[in-house]
Design a protein around this motif. Structure first.
Motif, PDB file in Angstrom:
ATOM      1  N   ALA A  78       0.829  -1.201   0.000  1.00 49.22           N
ATOM      2  CA  ALA A  78       0.000   0.000   0.000  1.00 49.22           C
ATOM      3  C   ALA A  78       0.867   1.256   0.000  1.00 49.22           C
ATOM      4  O   ALA A  78       0.555   2.236  -0.678  1.00 49.22           O
ATOM      5  N   ALA A  79       1.965   1.221   0.744  1.00 46.43           N
ATOM      6  CA  ALA A  79       2.872   2.374   0.786  1.00 46.43           C
ATOM      7  C   ALA A  79       3.472   2.642  -0.586  1.00 46.43           C
ATOM      8  O   ALA A  79       3.582   3.799  -1.021  1.00 46.43           O
ATOM      9  N   LEU A  80       3.848   1.580  -1.283  1.00 45.70           N
ATOM     10  CA  LEU A  80       4.416   1.735  -2.623  1.00 45.70           C
ATOM     11  C   LEU A  80       3.398   2.350  -3.581  1.00 45.70           C
ATOM     12  O   LEU A  80       3.738   3.239  -4.377  1.00 45.70           O
ATOM     13  N   TRP A  81       2.156   1.878  -3.514  1.00 46.38           N
ATOM     14  CA  TRP A  81       1.131   2.412  -4.407  1.00 46.38           C
ATOM     15  C   TRP A  81       0.841   3.876  -4.093  1.00 46.38           C
ATOM     16  O   TRP A  81       0.763   4.711  -4.989  1.00 46.38           O
ATOM     17  N   GLY A 123      -6.826  -1.794  -2.998  1.00 47.17           N
ATOM     18  CA  GLY A 123      -5.396  -1.906  -2.735  1.00 47.17           C
ATOM     19  C   GLY A 123      -4.978  -1.265  -1.431  1.00 47.17           C
ATOM     20  O   GLY A 123      -3.795  -1.262  -1.087  1.00 47.17           O
ATOM     21  N   ASN A 124      -5.936  -0.725  -0.697  1.00 46.42           N
ATOM     22  CA  ASN A 124      -5.633  -0.059   0.568  1.00 46.42           C
ATOM     23  C   ASN A 124      -6.067  -0.945   1.733  1.00 46.42           C
ATOM     24  O   ASN A 124      -7.264  -1.149   1.954  1.00 46.42           O
ATOM     25  N   PRO A 125      -5.104  -1.463   2.514  1.00 47.53           N
ATOM     26  CA  PRO A 125      -5.461  -2.343   3.639  1.00 47.53           C
ATOM     27  C   PRO A 125      -6.404  -1.686   4.644  1.00 47.53           C
ATOM     28  O   PRO A 125      -7.205  -2.362   5.285  1.00 47.53           O
ATOM     29  N   PHE A 194       2.087  11.101   0.128  1.00 45.25           N
ATOM     30  CA  PHE A 194       3.376  10.788   0.741  1.00 45.25           C
ATOM     31  C   PHE A 194       3.238  10.591   2.255  1.00 45.25           C
ATOM     32  O   PHE A 194       3.879   9.700   2.831  1.00 45.25           O
ATOM     33  N   VAL A 195       2.408  11.413   2.884  1.00 39.70           N
ATOM     34  CA  VAL A 195       2.181  11.272   4.323  1.00 39.70           C
ATOM     35  C   VAL A 195       1.501   9.935   4.622  1.00 39.70           C
ATOM     36  O   VAL A 195       1.882   9.220   5.562  1.00 39.70           O
ATOM     37  N   LEU A 196       0.502   9.583   3.801  1.00 37.99           N
ATOM     38  CA  LEU A 196      -0.185   8.303   3.990  1.00 37.99           C
ATOM     39  C   LEU A 196       0.762   7.131   3.754  1.00 37.99           C
ATOM     40  O   LEU A 196       0.715   6.128   4.467  1.00 37.99           O
ATOM     41  N   MET A 200       1.782   4.127   6.281  1.00 37.75           N
ATOM     42  CA  MET A 200       1.700   2.702   5.959  1.00 37.75           C
ATOM     43  C   MET A 200       3.021   2.000   6.274  1.00 37.75           C
ATOM     44  O   MET A 200       3.040   0.878   6.783  1.00 37.75           O
ATOM     45  N   VAL A 201       4.127   2.659   5.957  1.00 35.75           N
ATOM     46  CA  VAL A 201       5.443   2.085   6.224  1.00 35.75           C
ATOM     47  C   VAL A 201       5.630   1.874   7.724  1.00 35.75           C
ATOM     48  O   VAL A 201       6.107   0.826   8.178  1.00 35.75           O
ATOM     49  N   LYS A 202       5.241   2.877   8.504  1.00 31.50           N
ATOM     50  CA  LYS A 202       5.350   2.761   9.960  1.00 31.50           C
ATOM     51  C   LYS A 202       4.434   1.665  10.499  1.00 31.50           C
ATOM     52  O   LYS A 202       4.814   0.887  11.368  1.00 31.50           O
ATOM     53  N   ALA A 203       3.182   1.632   9.970  1.00 28.85           N
ATOM     54  CA  ALA A 203       2.221   0.628  10.430  1.00 28.85           C
ATOM     55  C   ALA A 203       2.687  -0.779  10.118  1.00 28.85           C
ATOM     56  O   ALA A 203       2.407  -1.719  10.865  1.00 28.85           O
ATOM     57  N   GLY A 204       3.397  -0.934   8.990  1.00 32.79           N
ATOM     58  CA  GLY A 204       3.895  -2.259   8.605  1.00 32.79           C
ATOM     59  C   GLY A 204       5.176  -2.646   9.295  1.00 32.79           C
ATOM     60  O   GLY A 204       5.671  -3.761   9.101  1.00 32.79           O
TER      61      GLY A 204
END
Length: 209
Positions: A78-81, A123-125, A194-196, A200-204
């Motif tokens: 999700a972060a990549l997308w 595509g968004n968890p 970018f903030v989202l 996502m990166v932090k959440a993962g």
């Protein structure tokens, strides 16, 4: 008991969907462009309806287990997308003319628009966490017709929100024809993406710690 259940579903559904996200930003943009607005809002609201029905029907526990097992992968993708979509919008802001008409993207096909909407939706968890897991979990307190009323309230919130967002945005069309208006909008949308993506990166757990 039906009205309180319906009100609970509506309030929860509306509060969850109100947060700015990639899907909402896309609907807003389509509304400003006045491009395939009805199809986009119907698609997004219908997608939410299917996910809400899945959650209320009792799949929330299963989805929660899956998310727990593959959380890092799901949030990473999700972060990549989101980052990729942000780069697209940033590029659009950089290339924009001083004055951009809302007719600028009229050549975009229905297939392309709905494909983007589908990716941003499914595509968004977080959409599964909000609709299937959270709304599904809260539905456990209701039974029978009250549970149906609760689900109907959440579904109604989705339709109301997307129609307001899509068609309310068109009222801003004259403003968006002013110099640099689209550049500013695309830059803001890119920043949100970018903030989202970072979230996502932090959440993962990709940043460690």
């Amino acid at each position: 008991m039906l009205l309180p259940a319906y009100a609970t579903g509506f309030a929860l559904g509306f509060s969850l969907i109100l947060a700015i996200g990639a899907q909402n930003a896309f609907v807003l943009r389509q509304g400003l462009l006045r491009q395939h607005v009805l199809l986009v809002v119907l698609f997004c609201a219908t997608a939410d309806t299917l996910l809400i029905l899945a959650g209320v029907a009792g799949l929330s526990a299963l989805i929660a287990d899956l998310v727990g097992q593959y959380a890092s992968v799901l949030f990473g993708l999700a972060a990549l997308w989101l980052a990729g979509y942000g780069v697209m919008r940033l590029g659009s802001a950089i290339r924009a003319d001083d004055a951009i008409s809302t007719d600028a993207a009229t050549a975009t096909t229905v297939t392309a628009v709905l494909t983007t909407a589908a990716i941003l939706t499914f595509g968004n968890p977080h959409v599964y966490l909000d609709t299937v897991v959270l709304i599904g979990a809260v539905s456990l307190q209701f039974h029978g017709t009250s549970k149906l009323a609760y689900g109907a309230g959440a579904i109604t919130a989705s339709f109301v929100f997307f129609f307001i967002l899509g068609y309310g945005a068109s009222l801003l069309a004259p403003t968006m024809q002013r110099p640099n208006a689209w550049r500013i909008l695309d830059a803001l949308i890119a920043l949100v993406m970018f903030v989202l993506a970072l979230g996502m990166v932090k959440a993962g757990g990709w940043l460690g710690g």
